[in-house]
Design a protein around this motif. Structure first.
Motif, mmCIF file in Angstrom:
data_model
loop_
_atom_site.group_PDB
_atom_site.id
_atom_site.type_symbol
_atom_site.label_atom_id
_atom_site.label_comp_id
_atom_site.label_asym_id
_atom_site.label_seq_id
_atom_site.Cartn_x
_atom_site.Cartn_y
_atom_site.Cartn_z
ATOM 1 N N ALA A 82 0.803 -1.601 0.184
ATOM 2 C CA ALA A 82 0.035 -0.152 -0.205
ATOM 3 C C ALA A 82 0.604 1.048 -0.169
ATOM 4 O O ALA A 82 1.765 1.315 0.446
ATOM 5 C CB ALA A 82 -0.846 0.131 1.489
ATOM 6 N N THR A 83 -0.257 1.889 -0.091
ATOM 7 C CA THR A 83 0.920 3.583 -0.062
ATOM 8 C C THR A 83 0.492 4.413 1.493
ATOM 9 O O THR A 83 -0.622 4.255 1.559
ATOM 10 C CB THR A 83 1.107 4.903 -1.214
ATOM 11 O OG1 THR A 83 1.146 4.168 -1.991
ATOM 12 C CG2 THR A 83 1.432 6.060 -0.828
ATOM 13 N N VAL A 84 1.452 4.612 2.232
ATOM 14 C CA VAL A 84 0.688 4.798 3.691
ATOM 15 C C VAL A 84 0.821 6.462 3.498
ATOM 16 O O VAL A 84 2.296 7.725 3.715
ATOM 17 C CB VAL A 84 2.088 4.506 4.525
ATOM 18 C CG1 VAL A 84 1.551 5.018 5.675
ATOM 19 C CG2 VAL A 84 2.064 2.920 4.607
ATOM 20 N N ILE A 85 -0.050 7.671 3.592
ATOM 21 C CA ILE A 85 0.213 8.374 3.946
ATOM 22 C C ILE A 85 0.336 8.624 5.503
ATOM 23 O O ILE A 85 -1.741 9.378 5.983
ATOM 24 C CB ILE A 85 -0.668 9.527 3.467
ATOM 25 C CG1 ILE A 85 -0.860 9.146 2.246
ATOM 26 C CG2 ILE A 85 -0.504 10.727 3.670
ATOM 27 C CD1 ILE A 85 -0.025 9.484 1.255
ATOM 28 N N LEU A 86 1.411 9.574 5.988
ATOM 29 C CA LEU A 86 1.494 9.822 7.289
ATOM 30 C C LEU A 86 1.566 11.737 7.842
ATOM 31 O O LEU A 86 2.020 12.854 6.909
ATOM 32 C CB LEU A 86 2.898 9.460 7.547
ATOM 33 C CG LEU A 86 3.034 7.710 7.774
ATOM 34 C CD1 LEU A 86 4.186 7.919 8.815
ATOM 35 C CD2 LEU A 86 2.212 7.372 8.816
ATOM 36 N N ALA A 87 0.252 12.095 8.601
ATOM 37 C CA ALA A 87 0.717 13.238 9.058
ATOM 38 C C ALA A 87 1.667 12.999 10.064
ATOM 39 O O ALA A 87 2.334 12.433 10.369
ATOM 40 C CB ALA A 87 -0.767 13.552 9.697
#
Length: 494
Positions: A245-250
């Motif tokens: 997956a692609t993980v978008i981290l704030a």
């Protein structure tokens, strides 16, 4: 004999139902005409009596199940339900969102962006502000009461089948999750935007494999179930990060970031981090919201108007934009950024009910569903930036299982006085118990107790008006999503 308040009368007549549902019913029946045209974000009760009756029957059946605070940490029941339904959650790609604060606003922004690019969306968020039908949205709007009822009736035989096979019946949240996934498959949607209920690993939503996993800021909440440090909580929330997956981290606390990055490495997920691969370049306050410049995975997006208040919403917007870019392969399969005009149009249309939402003027009454110290600190800062209040009165009704002292301490610098109250939920902290804590934080002279929310609102508005109509007084109603939802019904839109 004194006249009976119609709001109280209706709630009293609904004693066989869940108290949350009873007060929603009461509010919509007594106050529906006060707010003008209904918002498509927060639907009113159905006008057709037969549909309304059928919806109340479904709500009553759902209310007999475990509530959202009673959990048995397992996905075995929801997985079994998905199996007999034919795995509907596998029929569309998804963006899966976890975190402590900002999930719903971020989900709404992601939905708006995807819709602007002509994709049919399904969105599943929780909890609801006023109506349970809000939780399942198609094409940017809550599903109709008729469709909600139909979806429930369609899956009900399978739910009962699984109930009979498992040690525990499916919970309220598990049934709603099954309904959402079935409704999305039936629509059908091009992409689902799914917010976790709690945690990640064992959350009922986690029977999907999100193409994009989004983690909004992690802080301390639900510590009795998720862990007592950001790192421990991140361990539970990292469960939504799936293979490739692609993980978008704030932006995250260091210990939480370490846990999330480790999980991403273990499953060969690609990571984009706020402040490094994407972020907020600039922002300034604008009428009704803010003007932002965002750096996405594919480049810079300037002159973006966001009709939401606060720096936290600008950061949510950056996370949402990166998530949608990742979904479209920007920064990986394609080098070009998304269409600037389409991005601007999408963000300009975003709404998030119950999140620094102005529902009345003269005096200004603002609603925000902050319910933990981290959320309260963010909102306190945003109120100071977005509103020029000379006298701000707080109305606080909180749940008993929250860090109420921390919540009140975060608001103490901005509240001149606070009116403590309680909502209709069985989870609500008793107003007198809340008042005792508030007195320790604010001092006795700054605390007023009004156990009934209508009385609390009236008292706060009166306090805000003390220095005259044009003196800059305001009211902030906060502490719980349920408190905000009930206040929204009582006040309507002005």
């Amino acid at each position: 004999m004194s006249e009976i308040d119609p709001f109280d009368e209706i709630v009293a007549n609904e004693t066989d139902r869940d108290p949350d549902l009873a007060v929603i019913e009461a509010g919509s029946r007594t106050l529906r005409t006060q707010g003008g045209a209904p918002s498509t974000d927060v639907p009113a009760r159905p006008e057709d009596p037969e549909v309304d009756k059928a919806l109340r029957e479904v709500e009553a059946e759902l209310a007999t199940r475990w509530g959202e605070t009673k959990l048995e940490p397992s996905v075995s029941r929801i997985a079994a339900l998905m199996d007999v339904l034919g795995e509907p959650q596998r029929t569309y790609p998804s963006i899966h969102i976890t975190g402590t604060n900002g999930k719903t606003s971020t989900a709404r922004m992601i939905e708006a962006l995807l819709s602007a690019f002509d994709l049919r969306t399904g969105r599943y968020t929780s909890p609801h502000v006023q109506s349970v039908t809000e939780r399942i949205s198609l094409d940017g709007a809550p599903i109709s009461a008729e469709r909600f009822i139909e979806t429930y009736q369609d899956i009900k035989p399978y739910v009962e089948m699984i109930d009979g096979q498992q040690e525990f019946r499916l919970s309220f949240f598990e049934v709603l999750t099954g309904m959402a996934y079935a409704a999305f498959a039936d629509a059908p949607v091009d992409v689902a935007v799914v917010e976790v209920g709690m945690g990640g690993t064992w959350d009922a939503t986690n029977v999907i494999d999100g193409d994009v996993a989004v983690v909004t800021p992690i802080d301390l909440d639900h510590t009795d179930r998720l862990g007592e440090t950001p790192g421990a909580i991140a361990g539970e929330k990292s469960g939504i990060i799936k293979q490739d997956a692609t993980v978008i981290l704030a932006q995250q606390p260091v210990d939480a970031a370490q846990v999330l990055l480790k999980k991403a490495v273990e499953v060969d997920a690609t990571v984009a981090r706020e402040g490094l691969e994407f972020g907020v370049v600039a922002r300034q306050v604008a009428v009704g919201g803010q003007q932002v410049t965002l750096r996405g995975l594919g480049g810079e997006y300037d002159e973006v108007y966001l009709p939401l208040h606060g720096a936290h919403q600008a950061h949510n917007a950056a996370v949402a934009l990166a998530a949608v870019e990742a979904f479209f392969g920007v920064g990986a399969q394609r080098a070009q950024p998304l269409s600037m005009d389409t991005v601007r149009k999408a963000f300009a249309a975003v709404s998030s009910p119950g999140r620094l939402e102005v529902v009345r003027r003269s005096p200004t009454v603002v609603l925000d569903a902050a319910h933990n110290p981290a959320g309260a600190r963010v909102i306190a800062e945003a109120v100071g930036e977005a509103f020029d209040f000379s006298r701000l009165i707080g109305v606080v009704g909180a749940s008993g299982d929250k860090n109420v002292r921390g919540l009140l301490e975060a608001f103490e610098p901005i509240f001149m006085e606070v009116v403590v109250t309680q909502n209709s939920s069985h989870r609500a902290m008793d107003a007198d118990e809340l008042a005792a804590i508030a007195v320790e934080v604010f001092g006795e002279d700054r605390v007023q107790v009004e156990p009934r929310l209508p009385d609390a609102l009236e008292a706060a508005i009166t306090l805000a008006e003390e220095d005259g109509e044009f003196a800059g007084g305001g009211v902030l109603v906060t502490g719980s999503v349920i408190t905000v939802g009930e206040a929204r019904l009582l006040l309507g839109r002005r």
